[in-house]
Each structure stands twice: as C-alpha cells, then as structure tokens.
Design an enzyme around this catalytic site. Sequence first.
Site, mmCIF file in Angstrom:
data_model
loop_
_atom_site.group_PDB
_atom_site.id
_atom_site.type_symbol
_atom_site.label_atom_id
_atom_site.label_comp_id
_atom_site.label_asym_id
_atom_site.label_seq_id
_atom_site.Cartn_x
_atom_site.Cartn_y
_atom_site.Cartn_z
ATOM 1 N N ASP A 1 -24.439 -32.335 6.722
ATOM 2 C CA ASP A 1 -24.279 -33.779 6.571
ATOM 3 C C ASP A 1 -22.840 -34.082 6.956
ATOM 4 O O ASP A 1 -22.012 -33.165 7.077
ATOM 5 C CB ASP A 1 -24.586 -34.175 5.103
ATOM 6 C CG ASP A 1 -24.566 -35.682 4.874
ATOM 7 O OD1 ASP A 1 -24.586 -36.451 5.854
ATOM 8 O OD2 ASP A 1 -24.534 -36.088 3.690
ATOM 9 N N ARG B 1 -38.791 -40.121 6.437
ATOM 10 C CA ARG B 1 -38.299 -41.054 5.404
ATOM 11 C C ARG B 1 -39.372 -42.104 5.117
ATOM 12 O O ARG B 1 -39.600 -42.473 3.975
ATOM 13 C CB ARG B 1 -37.008 -41.752 5.862
ATOM 14 C CG ARG B 1 -35.781 -40.856 5.966
ATOM 15 C CD ARG B 1 -35.353 -40.334 4.615
ATOM 16 N NE ARG B 1 -35.025 -41.385 3.667
ATOM 17 C CZ ARG B 1 -33.823 -41.935 3.521
ATOM 18 N NH1 ARG B 1 -32.815 -41.523 4.241
ATOM 19 N NH2 ARG B 1 -33.606 -42.878 2.616
ATOM 20 N N ARG C 1 -29.377 -49.007 -3.569
ATOM 21 C CA ARG C 1 -28.350 -48.162 -2.940
ATOM 22 C C ARG C 1 -27.037 -48.659 -3.547
ATOM 23 O O ARG C 1 -26.548 -49.736 -3.207
ATOM 24 C CB ARG C 1 -28.404 -48.367 -1.433
ATOM 25 C CG ARG C 1 -27.646 -47.332 -0.661
ATOM 26 C CD ARG C 1 -27.972 -47.387 0.837
ATOM 27 N NE ARG C 1 -28.859 -46.307 1.199
ATOM 28 C CZ ARG C 1 -28.808 -45.654 2.363
ATOM 29 N NH1 ARG C 1 -27.942 -45.986 3.284
ATOM 30 N NH2 ARG C 1 -29.636 -44.666 2.618
ATOM 31 N N GLN D 1 -33.994 -39.106 0.587
ATOM 32 C CA GLN D 1 -33.740 -38.250 1.756
ATOM 33 C C GLN D 1 -34.357 -36.869 1.549
ATOM 34 O O GLN D 1 -34.975 -36.301 2.448
ATOM 35 C CB GLN D 1 -32.224 -38.114 1.979
ATOM 36 C CG GLN D 1 -31.868 -37.218 3.147
ATOM 37 C CD GLN D 1 -32.372 -37.766 4.473
ATOM 38 O OE1 GLN D 1 -32.113 -38.922 4.791
ATOM 39 N NE2 GLN D 1 -33.107 -36.975 5.231
ATOM 40 N N HIS E 1 -29.285 -38.081 -3.564
ATOM 41 C CA HIS E 1 -29.974 -38.799 -2.473
ATOM 42 C C HIS E 1 -31.446 -38.372 -2.452
ATOM 43 O O HIS E 1 -31.922 -37.740 -1.509
ATOM 44 C CB HIS E 1 -29.279 -38.458 -1.149
ATOM 45 C CG HIS E 1 -29.569 -39.435 -0.051
ATOM 46 N ND1 HIS E 1 -30.392 -40.530 -0.203
ATOM 47 C CD2 HIS E 1 -29.121 -39.482 1.243
ATOM 48 C CE1 HIS E 1 -30.445 -41.196 0.924
ATOM 49 N NE2 HIS E 1 -29.685 -40.590 1.817
ATOM 50 N N CYS F 1 -29.556 -35.499 7.857
ATOM 51 C CA CYS F 1 -30.101 -36.783 7.372
ATOM 52 C C CYS F 1 -29.769 -37.949 8.298
ATOM 53 O O CYS F 1 -30.374 -39.011 8.188
ATOM 54 C CB CYS F 1 -29.599 -37.067 5.961
ATOM 55 S SG CYS F 1 -27.813 -37.300 5.851
HETATM 56 N N1 NVA Z 1 -23.580 -38.086 2.345
HETATM 57 C C1 NVA Z 1 -23.715 -39.294 3.137
HETATM 58 C C2 NVA Z 1 -25.163 -39.636 3.304
HETATM 59 C C3 NVA Z 1 -25.405 -40.760 4.252
HETATM 60 C C4 NVA Z 1 -26.875 -41.077 4.453
HETATM 61 C C5 NVA Z 1 -22.952 -40.398 2.457
HETATM 62 O O1 NVA Z 1 -22.981 -40.477 1.223
HETATM 63 O O2 NVA Z 1 -22.303 -41.185 3.126
#
Ligand code: NVA
Length: 233
Positions: free
Chosen positions: A147, A215, A24, A54, A51, A187
């Site tokens: 989101d 997930r 990450r 997800q 992502h 998500c």
């Molecule tokens: N779009 C959000 C996803 C978090 C799981 C972010 O990048 O913070």
Amino acid sequence: MGSREEPKDVAEVVSRMGDIIMARTFKHSTCEELAAHSRVPVINALSDLEHPCQILADLLTMQEVKGKLEGLNVVFLGDGNNNVTHTLCLAAGMLGMHFKVGAPEGYFMDSNIVSRAKKMATESGGSITESSDPNEVVKDADVVITDTWISMGDEAEKEQRLTIFPPYQVSEDIMKLAKNDAIFMHCLPAYRDKEVAAAVLDGPQSVAYQEAENRLHAQKGLIAWLMNLDTQI
Ligand code: NVA
C-alpha cells in the site's frame, strides 16, 4: 464531523433516515462513536486504524484466484502501521492464514491489533510475523501485498518516508523470491515505482484490477448480510 457536529448527533439523525451508515472517518474512534449511537449498522469505509471493506474484497480475490484462504502465505511489504495491514492481520488470525509483514523498524503494526490477531490465530491455525528483512518474509509467499508509504495523515512525513521505505518496494526481484505462482495485490491508488515497481503492478502476477472490481461485489455481499437479505446478489 467531530468539530462542528458530534458523531453522536450525526448517528442519531442519519440512522433515522437510512438503513445503513457507511462512514469514512479518518479517526477510528469517530467510527466507533457513530456505531455506539446508531440505530442501524455502521460500516467502516476506512479509518486510520482499519480498512475492513478493502480486506473483504482482498479475501474474495484470494479465494477466487487461489481457491482457498486457510494456509495461504500472505506477505505485506511497506508501512506496517497502516489500516490495510492491520485488517489483513486480523483476517489472517480469523481465517488461518500465515501473515508476514516486512517493514522498517518503527513502522510495525499496532501492538493491540497484533495481540488480537495472534489470539485468534491460536484457534484458526494461522500465524503473524513481523520482520525488517523484506527478502526473508517474502520467501514462499502466495500473495504479496503493499500500500502507499504515505497514508492519510502521514503527509507531513512524506520526505522522511520516501528515504526510509525504498528497500521495501515490491520489485521484480522481490517477486522472484515469492512462489512462482504468487499474485500481487494493491488496494489502489498506487504510486508506481514507489511502493510497487510499475513492471509488477502492470505485470502478469498483478490482480489489482480484479481486486478493485471485488470492492463492489464484497460490499454488495456485506449489505445483503447486514440487511438479512435472502436474495441473489
Ligand atoms: N492506507 C491508505 C489506504 C487508501 C485507500 C490510506 O489510509 O491512505
């Protein structure tokens, strides 16, 4: 990583110690650099551009609830220039889904992602549409997704975003424009009454917790596939 230690060095060292790297990273280029120098598979666990883990869970959830992926009308409302949106767009192109994004002007998807997805959609029968009219895009949706309006890296724009995005909230009225059996997905973590009305997230159309559980199952599947495991998972 990237300031004290080069991603290349991290990839060289860690891939001598494990079978998979799951990273990450924030910057997508860091993830690509890790992959370029790793001896083992590198899974993108979230970058500023994409992502994928997800979206594997999201696809599994859509398949479970709707019984198919091809031909589904999948609508995302909110921040188009977002890792979740980008990966949904690529998935729609690959799998023949109709992906529509409702976002304010200036917050549409990355144009490279859109052209990659559109190219794949010509083979798969899918389609990609962007509009700043949330009511228009949500018509006939099978799946409505959103989101956070403030993703990682956007924190300095918080006040501005909170004034721009409210027309794109997934409200109960918006859900009424989708198909009667449409599902809502997120998500998580969610901001109730910002990108989604609490009544929608906590309501009967929401599959957000099933999506969260998936997930686990999707990533188990991903690991089995990367390791060529011929086992029950
Ligand atoms: N779009 C959000 C996803 C978090 C799981 C972010 O990048 O913070």
